[in-house]
Motif scaffolding. Structure first.
Motif, mmCIF file in Angstrom:
data_model
loop_
_atom_site.group_PDB
_atom_site.id
_atom_site.type_symbol
_atom_site.label_atom_id
_atom_site.label_comp_id
_atom_site.label_asym_id
_atom_site.label_seq_id
_atom_site.Cartn_x
_atom_site.Cartn_y
_atom_site.Cartn_z
ATOM 1 N N ALA A 73 0.857 -1.195 0.000
ATOM 2 C CA ALA A 73 0.000 0.000 0.000
ATOM 3 C C ALA A 73 0.884 1.232 0.000
ATOM 4 N N PRO A 74 0.449 2.321 -0.645
ATOM 5 C CA PRO A 74 1.241 3.556 -0.599
ATOM 6 C C PRO A 74 1.221 4.133 0.809
ATOM 7 N N PRO A 75 2.178 4.997 1.133
ATOM 8 C CA PRO A 75 2.210 5.584 2.474
ATOM 9 C C PRO A 75 1.023 6.519 2.697
ATOM 10 N N PRO A 76 0.611 6.715 3.954
ATOM 11 C CA PRO A 76 -0.487 7.654 4.221
ATOM 12 C C PRO A 76 -0.080 9.079 3.874
ATOM 13 N N SER A 77 -1.064 9.857 3.417
ATOM 14 C CA SER A 77 -0.758 11.222 2.970
ATOM 15 C C SER A 77 -0.563 12.198 4.120
ATOM 16 N N ALA A 78 -1.236 11.959 5.234
ATOM 17 C CA ALA A 78 -1.253 12.967 6.296
ATOM 18 C C ALA A 78 -0.553 12.509 7.564
ATOM 19 N N ALA A 79 0.179 11.421 7.511
ATOM 20 C CA ALA A 79 0.870 10.924 8.694
ATOM 21 C C ALA A 79 2.233 10.397 8.294
ATOM 22 N N GLU A 80 3.120 10.293 9.265
ATOM 23 C CA GLU A 80 4.446 9.754 9.013
ATOM 24 C C GLU A 80 4.336 8.266 8.686
#
Length: 339
Positions: free
Chosen positions: A296-303
């Motif tokens: 899964a791609p990394p979250p946009s709003a969190a580290e």
């Protein structure tokens, strides 16, 4: 950029999911006379909220969007020129002397893609037809001129352009048909790739980006759908379409919210509608690598979680490089893809 909109952009880069920050930037853009920019940012913000949290923007953002769209509609009558006349031929008929359409391969944010047969050269090609609602409002000559400029890119990992043009109001591009399909299709089947293959494909995409950036060309929409697999090697497609639309659009096109990029792979500065350079593409590529390794791609709003906590077999050096490429500030990333 006026100071108020600059501050708003910095805030939304820090927290792209904040409707309060999004509203502040939209209001600043409107005050600066950039209503279309405000609507564009609203669209990006809405998609991020839906994908990351399953939510919609708050009522104040929605109300401002409704107001701006109503104003754009009331002022757009003289600007929108629909080139296709009533009863015009379907695009398959318009191109029948050059290409035979066999089947649809997919639909993207800007084009429908078809498998076709090049009648002159008797070869399979991918025929990309701009959505009619876009073709009807862009300046065709400016669009095609920009495509021709970008078509000068020559690299083993960049998908070449065979042909482009306009037929009965349809704008189209023709590229080789890559039988291996897209990286997205591969991920749909396998969820994630081996470390060795993920790193190899990422390296090839980085080489393509480095070549493009050396010619002052940004991709702006790196994602698995635009990475094709040809005999096990990466070929990057999608170069040029977004930029060509930016150059060629009429004001009403942007006011309707032309999506520039894909939220889950967009850099913070692209989300905030700031000026971009090659480091934005590198951030997007890092998101793709993270997905290849983790599923899964990394979250946009969190580290994002360190990649070795999800795939312990990833080398420590790769984890360090990936974390740097995913830095929220461009200054924290690699300067070039070659690094």
């Amino acid at each position: 950029m006026p100071r108020s909109s600059s501050i708003g952009s910095k805030l939304t880069a820090l927290d792209p999911l904040s409707s309060r920050f999004a509203l502040g930037l939209m209001e600043a853009l409107v005050a600066a006379g950039d209503r279309s920019g405000a609507l564009r940012h609203a669209r990006v913000h809405e998609e991020l909220l839906a994908q990351e949290m399953g939510m919609s923007p708050d009522a104040r953002v929605a109300a401002l969007v409704q107001k701006l769209r109503a104003e754009a509609g009331s002022n757009s009558g003289e600007r929108v020129v629909v080139r296709r006349a009533a009863g015009a031929r379907p695009f398959a008929a318009a191109l029948a002397d050059r290409y035979t359409i066999e089947r649809q391969l997919g639909r993207g944010g800007t084009t429908n893609v078809y498998l076709a047969r090049d009648r002159k050269h008797d070869r399979a090609v991918a025929l990309k037809v701009l959505h009619p609602e876009l073709s009807s409002v862009v300046a065709a000559e400016r669009f095609l001129r920009q495509i021709r400029l970008l078509a000068r890119l020559r690299h083993p990992h960049v998908l070449p352009l065979y042909d482009s043009g306009e037929a009965d109001g349809f704008l189209f591009l023709v590229t080789p048909y890559i039988e291996g399909g897209s990286l997205r299709a591969r991920l749909t089947r396998e969820h994630r790739l081996s470390v060795v293959e993920a790193l190899g494909l990422t390296r090839e995409v980085a080489e393509a980006l480095d070549h493009a950036h050396a010619h002052n060309v940004l991709h702006r929409n790196i994602k698995p759908e635009h990475i094709l697999l040809d005999a096990g090697h990466a070929v990057v497609g999608g170069f040029g379409i977004v930029r060509a639309l930016e150059v060629a659009h009429e004001e009403i096109l942007t006011a309707e919210g032309l999506r520039v990029g894909t939220p889950r792979y967009m850099s913070p500065e692209q989300t905030a509608c700031l000026t971009l350079d090659g480091r934005s593409d590198l951030y997007s590529l890092a998101c793709v690598l993270y997905e290849l390794l983790s599923g899964a791609p990394p979250p946009s709003a969190a580290e994002p979680a360190p990649i070795r906590t999800l795939r312990p077999e990833v080398p420590e050096s790769v984890e360090v490089a990936l974390a740097r490429a995913l830095a929220r500030a461009p200054s924290g990333r690699f300067e070039t893809a070659a690094e």
